[in-house]
Scaffold this active site. Structure first.
Site, PDB file in Angstrom:
ATOM      1  N   LYS A   1      46.204  52.630  20.975  1.00 25.64           N
ATOM      2  CA  LYS A   1      45.409  53.410  20.021  1.00 25.64           C
ATOM      3  C   LYS A   1      44.235  52.579  19.496  1.00 25.64           C
ATOM      4  CE  LYS A   1      46.759  53.415  15.819  1.00 25.64           C
ATOM      5  NZ  LYS A   1      45.812  52.691  14.971  1.00 25.64           N
TER       6      LYS A   1
ATOM      7  N   LYS B   1      39.244  45.125  12.087  1.00 21.76           N
ATOM      8  CA  LYS B   1      40.587  45.311  12.653  1.00 21.76           C
ATOM      9  C   LYS B   1      40.498  45.718  14.117  1.00 21.76           C
ATOM     10  CE  LYS B   1      44.778  48.063  12.321  1.00 21.76           C
ATOM     11  NZ  LYS B   1      44.974  49.373  12.855  1.00 21.76           N
TER      12      LYS B   1
END
Length: 161
Positions: free
Chosen positions: A107, A32
């Site tokens: 993030k 991811k």
């Protein structure tokens, strides 16, 4: 594939259309991070190219059509175009609302940078792109979709109607 993955797959299938076993524990998260690192970079590249095209007098709809049938094609251009007026139903068509928040791409890119540091991998493009998303956050745009980089970093304009 592990027994745990096979047991969880029916539940995971309800959460998305593509469920891929990535390997041992932590491999899914690493996958991811790598994917979202590329996403952040590619959105920045498409935004930069479209904004340059506008400044050169090109219609962003036509430029996007060319990109989407040639070597510049990527998800950020053909499924999530950052230029308002090029594509319906994407955040750029609704003032960059209700999309993948800039704070979230930042993030994930920060996590990718930390992981890269841990394994001594270079992120030349990733760190530069992250800096641009941080600039968006500094402009109080953390809640806007990350494709707003087109307007607020590169000065891109809506496609003329």
């Amino acid at each position: 594939q592990s027994e745990g993955f096979n047991a969880a797959k029916p539940i995971l299938d309800t959460m998305g259309k593509n469920v891929v076993h990535c390997g041992s524990i932590g491999a899914g998260q690493a996958t991811k991070l790598c994917n979202n690192l590329v996403l952040g970079i590619s959105m920045g590249a498409i935004a930069e190219g479209l904004a340059l095209g506008q400044k050169l007098g090109l219609d962003p709809r036509n430029l996007s059509a060319v990109m989407n049938t040639s070597s510049g094609r990527c998800w950020s251009s053909d499924a999530y175009n950052p230029c308002p007026g090029v594509m319906d139903g994407v955040p750029s068509s609704r003032e960059y609302e209700n999309g993948f928040r800039t704070s979230l791409i930042s993030k994930d890119m920060e996590l990718a940078a930390a992981a890269a540091s841990d394994v001594k991998a270079d992120l030349h493009l990733g760190l530069r792109a992250l800096k641009l998303y941080k600039q968006l956050e500094d402009q109080d745009l953390a809640s806007k979709d990350f494709s707003c980089i087109f307007r607020y970093i590169y000065g891109g304009k809506d496609a003329a109607h």
